[in-house]
Design a protein around this motif. Structure first.
Motif, PDB file in Angstrom:
ATOM      1  N   ASP A  78       1.132 -12.769   7.595  1.00  0.00           N
ATOM      2  CA  ASP A  78       0.177 -11.832   7.884  1.00  0.00           C
ATOM      3  C   ASP A  78       0.496 -10.385   8.093  1.00  0.00           C
ATOM      4  O   ASP A  78       1.782  -9.920   8.900  1.00  0.00           O
ATOM      5  CB  ASP A  78      -0.560 -12.278   9.292  1.00  0.00           C
ATOM      6  CG  ASP A  78      -1.160 -13.688   9.286  1.00  0.00           C
ATOM      7  OD1 ASP A  78      -1.686 -13.821   8.128  1.00  0.00           O
ATOM      8  OD2 ASP A  78      -1.809 -14.425  10.155  1.00  0.00           O
ATOM      9  N   ASN A  79       0.009  -9.472   7.224  1.00  0.00           N
ATOM     10  CA  ASN A  79       0.590  -8.060   7.273  1.00  0.00           C
ATOM     11  C   ASN A  79       2.046  -7.973   6.999  1.00  0.00           C
ATOM     12  O   ASN A  79       2.630  -6.919   7.463  1.00  0.00           O
ATOM     13  CB  ASN A  79       0.256  -7.617   8.788  1.00  0.00           C
ATOM     14  CG  ASN A  79      -1.461  -7.295   8.885  1.00  0.00           C
ATOM     15  OD1 ASN A  79      -2.214  -7.431   8.205  1.00  0.00           O
ATOM     16  ND2 ASN A  79      -1.758  -7.575  10.190  1.00  0.00           N
ATOM     17  N   ARG A  80       2.582  -8.762   6.515  1.00  0.00           N
ATOM     18  CA  ARG A  80       3.949  -8.380   6.073  1.00  0.00           C
ATOM     19  C   ARG A  80       4.364  -9.281   4.844  1.00  0.00           C
ATOM     20  O   ARG A  80       4.001 -10.355   4.548  1.00  0.00           O
ATOM     21  CB  ARG A  80       4.802  -9.180   7.040  1.00  0.00           C
ATOM     22  CG  ARG A  80       6.344  -8.637   7.016  1.00  0.00           C
ATOM     23  CD  ARG A  80       7.245  -9.562   8.152  1.00  0.00           C
ATOM     24  NE  ARG A  80       8.660  -9.201   7.824  1.00  0.00           N
ATOM     25  CZ  ARG A  80       9.128  -8.197   8.225  1.00  0.00           C
ATOM     26  NH1 ARG A  80       8.576  -7.169   8.801  1.00  0.00           N
ATOM     27  NH2 ARG A  80      10.499  -7.949   7.954  1.00  0.00           N
ATOM     28  N   TRP A 108       2.615  -4.038   7.617  1.00  0.00           N
ATOM     29  CA  TRP A 108       1.454  -3.109   7.900  1.00  0.00           C
ATOM     30  C   TRP A 108       1.021  -3.141   9.286  1.00  0.00           C
ATOM     31  O   TRP A 108       0.578  -4.598   9.819  1.00  0.00           O
ATOM     32  CB  TRP A 108       0.231  -3.366   7.150  1.00  0.00           C
ATOM     33  CG  TRP A 108      -1.103  -2.764   7.298  1.00  0.00           C
ATOM     34  CD1 TRP A 108      -2.161  -3.475   7.833  1.00  0.00           C
ATOM     35  CD2 TRP A 108      -1.476  -1.380   7.179  1.00  0.00           C
ATOM     36  NE1 TRP A 108      -3.123  -2.674   7.926  1.00  0.00           N
ATOM     37  CE2 TRP A 108      -2.969  -1.267   7.611  1.00  0.00           C
ATOM     38  CE3 TRP A 108      -0.969  -0.333   6.642  1.00  0.00           C
ATOM     39  CZ2 TRP A 108      -3.710  -0.149   7.435  1.00  0.00           C
ATOM     40  CZ3 TRP A 108      -1.645   0.912   6.884  1.00  0.00           C
ATOM     41  CH2 TRP A 108      -2.965   1.055   7.098  1.00  0.00           C
ATOM     42  N   ASP A 109       0.743  -2.135  10.103  1.00  0.00           N
ATOM     43  CA  ASP A 109       0.214  -2.072  11.385  1.00  0.00           C
ATOM     44  C   ASP A 109      -1.271  -1.735  11.458  1.00  0.00           C
ATOM     45  O   ASP A 109      -1.315  -0.549  11.252  1.00  0.00           O
ATOM     46  CB  ASP A 109       1.165  -1.387  12.411  1.00  0.00           C
ATOM     47  CG  ASP A 109       0.685  -1.592  13.925  1.00  0.00           C
ATOM     48  OD1 ASP A 109      -0.658  -2.045  14.132  1.00  0.00           O
ATOM     49  OD2 ASP A 109       1.549  -1.376  14.666  1.00  0.00           O
ATOM     50  N   PRO A 110      -2.154  -2.521  11.410  1.00  0.00           N
ATOM     51  CA  PRO A 110      -3.644  -2.152  11.511  1.00  0.00           C
ATOM     52  C   PRO A 110      -4.103  -1.283  12.499  1.00  0.00           C
ATOM     53  O   PRO A 110      -5.009  -0.810  12.445  1.00  0.00           O
ATOM     54  CB  PRO A 110      -4.430  -3.482  11.403  1.00  0.00           C
ATOM     55  CG  PRO A 110      -3.541  -4.649  11.712  1.00  0.00           C
ATOM     56  CD  PRO A 110      -2.312  -3.960  11.620  1.00  0.00           C
ATOM     57  N   GLU A 203      -1.904 -11.956   4.140  1.00  0.00           N
ATOM     58  CA  GLU A 203      -2.017 -13.122   4.891  1.00  0.00           C
ATOM     59  C   GLU A 203      -0.901 -14.125   4.262  1.00  0.00           C
ATOM     60  O   GLU A 203      -0.102 -14.002   3.520  1.00  0.00           O
ATOM     61  CB  GLU A 203      -3.419 -13.784   4.726  1.00  0.00           C
ATOM     62  CG  GLU A 203      -3.719 -14.225   3.473  1.00  0.00           C
ATOM     63  CD  GLU A 203      -5.333 -14.905   3.623  1.00  0.00           C
ATOM     64  OE1 GLU A 203      -6.296 -14.265   4.312  1.00  0.00           O
ATOM     65  OE2 GLU A 203      -5.402 -15.608   2.992  1.00  0.00           O
ATOM     66  N   LYS A 204      -0.937 -15.087   4.986  1.00  0.00           N
ATOM     67  CA  LYS A 204       0.259 -16.199   4.694  1.00  0.00           C
ATOM     68  C   LYS A 204       0.126 -16.493   3.364  1.00  0.00           C
ATOM     69  O   LYS A 204      -1.040 -17.180   2.902  1.00  0.00           O
ATOM     70  CB  LYS A 204       0.205 -17.263   5.817  1.00  0.00           C
ATOM     71  CG  LYS A 204       1.235 -18.431   5.704  1.00  0.00           C
ATOM     72  CD  LYS A 204       1.098 -19.323   6.844  1.00  0.00           C
ATOM     73  CE  LYS A 204       2.180 -20.379   6.524  1.00  0.00           C
ATOM     74  NZ  LYS A 204       3.589 -19.830   6.426  1.00  0.00           N
TER      75      LYS A 204
END
Length: 256
Positions: A78-80, A108-110, A203-204
């Motif tokens: 998630d986000n990576r 990414w930091d939303p 996402e995963k």
């Protein structure tokens, strides 16, 4: 020679073997065709369906490459997105029997709209690492305009830190894309892609690119403040989007 010295300083003599993921060539060809169709539709001004990039397909492409097979491995959370590397450096000055071993990551930091790109070496015998590069960017929508502002927050490359006065200029890294020369077709195509991506969901085990040609903005409040960021899992569940329902996904109805 300076280059040979740098190669020696930033490489090691022992490689690290990566897992090899076998994906049938026919499936990889379908994946590549889907990617080409996605971007061709954007260039044609049409709205494409979602394009799913799975970790399995990326690792399958690596396994089909003579250079990357057993030398690169992609993981997605998630986000990576993370890429582990162990690349032969024989083609570089001073690179005979040397290997570039490290891990690249993009996160990414939303909540803060910050992108963080980093590559560091594998731990040595003293359990310390070297940083190849470490860059942080902020991505925001420019007030009152349909352009995106990608601004450098901090940066380090091969031990050299980007000066504070350079960062303080707050230059938009995407400025060149928004000011293409009349004969620069590559720049124009890149601009079209940037303008037409509605969302990118990390996402995963997969990354999903969602296209939206034309009006791809979502209003937030009376001030008309538009902002692009990755969708959260809750927002995906509340939309008509089905991540694993095949290549032609329904359009995501809203941005975060």
């Amino acid at each position: 020679m300076w280059m040979a010295g740098q190669v020696k300083d930033w490489t090691v003599s022992e490689p690290i073997k990566m897992p090899i993921v076998h994906v049938p060539q026919a499936k990889l060809e379908v994946f590549k065709d889907q990617g080409k169709l996605f971007f061709d539709l954007i260039q044609a001004g049409e709205v494409p369906g979602a394009f799913l990039v799975s970790a399995a397909n990326m690792n399958g492409l690596a396994a089909s490459s003579d250079y990357l097979r057993g030398n690169a491995f992609v993981t997605m959370e998630d986000n990576r997105v993370t890429v582990a590397l162990s690349l032969p450096m024989d083609r570089f000055p001073g690179g005979k029997n040397r290997f570039l071993v490290g891990t690249e990551s993009l996160s990414w930091d939303p909540d803060t709209s910050v992108l963080h790109a980093k590559m560091e070496s594998a731990p040595n015998t003293a359990k310390t690492t070297k940083t190849f590069y470490d860059m942080q960017f902020q991505l925001n929508h420019m007030d009152g305009r349909e352009e995106w502002d990608l601004m450098l927050l901090s940066g380090e490359v091969l031990g050299w830190e980007i000066p504070e006065d350079c960062i303080a200029e707050h230059k938009n890294i995407l400025e060149g894309v928004y000011n293409c020369e009349s004969d620069d077709e590559d720049c124009k195509r890149a601009r079209k892609v940037i303008d037409s991506l509605k969302s990118i969901l990390l996402e995963k085990d997969q990354v999903i690119f969602q296209g939206s040609v034309g009006d791809n903005k979502t209003e937030e409040g009376e001030g008309g403040d538009y902002r692009r960021r990755l969708l959260s899992h809750a927002e995906v569940e509340n939309s008509n989007y089905k991540p694993r329902g095949g290549w032609k996904f329904q359009l995501v109805r809203r941005l975060a």
